[in-house]
Write an enzyme that holds these catalytic residues in place. Structure first.
Site, PDB file in Angstrom:
ATOM      1  N   LEU A 139      34.749  33.522  39.766  1.00 13.67           N
ATOM      2  CA  LEU A 139      35.702  32.653  39.089  1.00 13.67           C
ATOM      3  C   LEU A 139      36.544  31.871  40.104  1.00 13.67           C
ATOM      4  O   LEU A 139      36.959  32.414  41.127  1.00 13.67           O
ATOM      5  CB  LEU A 139      36.612  33.485  38.189  1.00 13.67           C
ATOM      6  CG  LEU A 139      36.133  33.846  36.775  1.00 13.67           C
ATOM      7  CD1 LEU A 139      34.665  33.602  36.551  1.00 13.67           C
ATOM      8  CD2 LEU A 139      36.543  35.241  36.401  1.00 13.67           C
ATOM      9  N   TYR A 179      43.571  33.794  39.524  1.00 15.36           N
ATOM     10  CA  TYR A 179      44.947  33.957  39.030  1.00 15.36           C
ATOM     11  C   TYR A 179      45.541  32.607  38.633  1.00 15.36           C
ATOM     12  O   TYR A 179      46.211  32.480  37.601  1.00 15.36           O
ATOM     13  CB  TYR A 179      45.844  34.610  40.089  1.00 15.36           C
ATOM     14  CG  TYR A 179      45.567  36.061  40.398  1.00 15.36           C
ATOM     15  CD1 TYR A 179      44.530  36.748  39.798  1.00 15.36           C
ATOM     16  CD2 TYR A 179      46.389  36.753  41.298  1.00 15.36           C
ATOM     17  CE1 TYR A 179      44.286  38.077  40.094  1.00 15.36           C
ATOM     18  CE2 TYR A 179      46.160  38.093  41.598  1.00 15.36           C
ATOM     19  CZ  TYR A 179      45.096  38.749  41.004  1.00 15.36           C
ATOM     20  OH  TYR A 179      44.878  40.064  41.308  1.00 15.36           O
ATOM     21  N   GLU A 198      34.899  38.596  40.101  1.00 13.42           N
ATOM     22  CA  GLU A 198      33.474  38.463  40.413  1.00 13.42           C
ATOM     23  C   GLU A 198      32.647  39.422  39.560  1.00 13.42           C
ATOM     24  O   GLU A 198      33.064  40.537  39.275  1.00 13.42           O
ATOM     25  CB  GLU A 198      33.214  38.775  41.899  1.00 13.42           C
ATOM     26  CG  GLU A 198      33.811  37.752  42.842  1.00 13.42           C
ATOM     27  CD  GLU A 198      33.446  38.039  44.296  1.00 13.42           C
ATOM     28  OE1 GLU A 198      32.451  38.744  44.533  1.00 13.42           O
ATOM     29  OE2 GLU A 198      34.182  37.566  45.178  1.00 13.42           O
TER      30      GLU A 198
END
Length: 716
Positions: free
Chosen positions: A73, A77, A166
């Site tokens: 990703l 955050y 991940e």
DNA sequence: CTGGGGTCCT
DNA sequence: AGGACCC
């Protein structure tokens, strides 16, 4: 055969050894031919003979039989915060933990802000940097779980998490099901790593990678549609290469490794430390032996390497340096531990420490409870959530960090069993066990800190772990359903009662007060504090934003997943159920996604489209939010399956309220159907043999709830 | 001026 | 209980 194979491998290793700088076609071609010539059952690698042999000649075998997608990703955050507050998207955003920007969005990166940068430095680079505190990870954890759940329920049961952002997905069986019959040429979707038009391997891996690239594209599309999150994908035939190749095009993009280009990929990394598994300490050892780059590693003699890092590390590092990695994608399941920590400049008094421990413990228990959302959920949701969430930790650990000059990053910990009184409470769903746990924490604290002397702590961590093996909730399921009508009628308190019922185990007294599930102040806690102003238990009521996602929680590791010393069977795929159990599995499942490849071009099609018979069938993504049950049609159905899907009511136990059942999310319905079916047939005679194609049909989410309750953590 | 989590192995 | 590794 093994010998021939190994000899050939050894030759290629020597070639690479002789001149690492030459990345000519010869090397690559040799590697490709080696790789293609040794498509061998990897299960043959665990024999003692093999192990002994490996000590002299590390097992350099390139195995192309699996297909792995690594999802990473983008600035995770920061993405979550931008979802929570879309106004942040246009601004340079940094996520702050203490004095550090732990990550930042891509707007901020254009100013030169990077990960793990000091706040002051980041502000210098970007004076307008917007900072959001990221010390509370709960939102990130939630989104992280949604991502894993989506991948697991829609693509493959074999999903392994790595951190929060991940995931490795073993799509081998999905790829196999979608290999087109006649088309030999399939275009790779997205970027490739490696020379264009290279035909390097005859084992069919190129086509598998191409198909997987479409699957990866679909994964990313689904993550965006369903969760609103973007990420990168790497596609290769093992975890190492998938992870490394995925970084080649960032952000929000994907890269497929072409067979034959693994050497180029590995050497492009440069430093040996870039290999996952080679951390700080390994790297120092390697440097002491003059090994700095990956080329150094490839070149190093095995015996030298072994002398420095030991045989096990030597073998895996040597393999990794060539892009060889036989480790399996291991389903992660629910977390093995839950911890909460805080770091600070100074904690020097017992009261301060007590308060900090209390706050950590409180938020841990809060996140165990999930009962806050219970009144807002339907009773059945609440119950199933509880079934998933109520794992009882058996041990508690306290970790501290002392300021003591020298080793500032050194932590000490003590752990102990959670008092049975507390675990009994937790089993019943009563999480107000702060009192007893605080007493235990205090004991642990005093084992590490002499409270008579002055001390200086900079970190405290409280960790709940060693979750109880066997759940007792499973048998209460049917009882719950028979009460479901009450719950519908009487709303909140009734849903709490429903939950309480579940928790009562079996023979509990009938005077169980429904209110046990509401917040109760533990008056004993008061005694633990000399000072007043401590916080009461938080009663924040989190709404169930998305029932589906909340409910589809992680599956637990199954015994067959437990590591067998080293090597894995790449074909274990969806195989944690026994053959017999699989055959009995209900065929209802949620819409699944895949890609149809026709005439070298992928075409999305609804799964029900009969015209897709000639090729692999895949569901289209546009309709995913419509939760309709489909009979998976990517293969022929047996009559047994036909009957089980068209007469599903026959599969529902008589004491279950059908209306309630049908109101459930479809994947949960499938879960339950399967649970009942397996239960009812468990003692039947051995079932009819089915083809492997049939048995490999994944039941996806079907496994989740059931496994969670029927199996639990095996004690180690 | 060092996050706040996790995993597994020894 | 600590140490390695991962993010």
């Amino acid at each position: 055969m093994c010998r021939r194979k190994t000899t050939k491998m050894k030759r290629s290793w020597q070639e690479a050894t002789q001149d690492d700088s030459d990345l000519g076609e010869e090397d690559i071609e040799d590697w490709s031919s080696v790789a293609s010539s040794i498509l061998v059952s990897p299960s043959s690698k665990n024999t003692p003979q093999q192990a002994a042999f490996s000590r002299e000649h590390p097992p350099l075998e390139s195995d192309h039989s699996r297909t792995i997608v690594h999802i990473d990703l983008d600035c995770f955050y920061a993405q979550v915060e931008m979802i929570r507050n879309p106004q942040l998207r246009a601004q340079p955003l940094g996520i702050q933990q203490k004095n550090i920007v732990v990550t930042c969005n891509y707007v901020a990166r254009e100013f030169g802000v990077t990960k793990l940068m000091y706040i002051a430095d980041a502000k210098k680079k970007c004076p307008n940097l917007v900072l959001v505190s990221g010390e509370d990870l709960s939102h990130y954890r939630d989104y992280s779980e949604k991502v894993t759940d989506l991948l697991q329920s829609e693509f493959s049961s074999l999903v392994e998490r790595l951190g929060f952002d991940e995931n490795f997905v073993d799509v081998t069986s999905l790829v196999e099901k979608t290999v087109p019959g006649d088309q030999s040429l399939v275009e790779v979707k997205g970027h490739t790593f490696g020379p264009e038009g290279q035909v390097a391997c005859i084992c069919g891996c190129h086509k598998r990678m191409a198909i997987a690239s479409h699957i990866a594209s679909r994964m990313r599309a689904r993550l965006r549609e369903a969760i609103g999150i973007t990420g990168c994908a790497g596609i290769a035939w093992n975890k190492l290469l998938a992870k490394l190749v995925g970084e080649k095009n960032k952000p929000n993009d994907q890269t497929t490794l072409l067979p034959g280009s693994e050497q180029k990929l590995m050497l492009s990394l440069g430093h040996a430390r870039r290999i996952p598994g080679i951390g700080h300490s390994m790297n120092k050892k390697l440097e002491s032996a003059g090994i700095v780059t990956i080329a150094d590693l490839q070149r190093a003699s095995y015996s030298d390497l072994e002398a420095v890092v030991g045989s096990q590390s030597a073998t895996s590092m040597k393999n990794s340096s060539f892009g060889i990695d036989n480790t399996a994608v291991t389903r992660s399941g629910p977390p093995q531990s839950m911890s909460d920590e805080d770091s600070f400049k100074l904690c020097a008094s017992l009261n301060d420490a007590k308060e900090r421990m209390y706050n950590l413990l409180n938020s841990l228990l809060e996140s165990c409870r999930l009962l806050d959302s219970l009144p807002e959920a339907e009773g059945i949701y609440a119950m199933l959530m509880i079934r998933k969430r109520w794992r009882t930790p058996l041990t508690i650990r306290l970790t501290i960090r002392k300021h003591s000059s020298a080793k500032k990053w050194l932590r000490e910990s003590r752990q102990t069993q959670i008092p049975v009184s507390a675990t009994e409470q937790i089993k019943k769903g009563i999480f107000t066990v702060h009192g007893p746990l605080m007493e235990v924490l205090l004991v642990l604290f005093k084992k590490m800190v002499d409270v008579e002397q002055s001390f200086h702590l900079t970190l405290i961590n409280v960790c709940l772990t060693n979750f109880q093996a066997k759940s007792t909730f499973s048998k209460s399921l049917d009882k719950y359903f028979s009460k479901a009508k009450n719950i519908e009628n009487e709303r909140k308190s009734e849903s709490e009662q429903g939950a309480a019922d579940i928790c009562k185990k079996t023979t509990d007294d009938s005077t169980n007060n429904p209110k046990v599930l509401t917040n109760q102040q533990d008056s004993n806690i008061t005694q633990l504090f000399e000072k007043q102003g401590r916080r009461p238990l938080q009663t924040a009521s989190k709404v169930l934003e998305n029932k589906q996602n909340k409910l589809s929680f992680f599956t637990r590791k199954l015994p067959s997943d437990v590591k067998t010393t080293s090597k894995s069977d790449p074909h274990q795929g969806d195989g944690e159920l026994s053959q017999g159990e699989r055959d009995k599995t209900a065929t209802l499942s949620r819409t699944r996604y895949s890609v149809e490849v026709k005439n070298d071009k992928p075409i999305d099609k609804p799964e029900g489209d009969i015209s897709s018979e000639t090729g692999p069938s895949f569901a289209k993504s546009d309709e995913v939010e419509k939760d309709f049950l489909v009979v998976t049609s990517s293969r022929e159905q047996t009559s047994e399956e036909m009957s089980s899907s068209s007469h599903q009511s026959l599969e529902i136990p008589g004491n279950v309220d059908v209306t309630v059942f049908k109101s459930l999310p479809l994947d949960m319905q499938a879960d339950l159907l399967r649970e009942w079916k397996v239960q009812s047939t468990r003692d039947m005679a051995p079932e009819i043999k089915t083809s492997s194609a049939l048995s490999s049909q994944p039941s996806t989410s079907n496994r989740r709830i059931t496994d969670f309750f029927t199996r639990s953590k095996e004690t180690r």
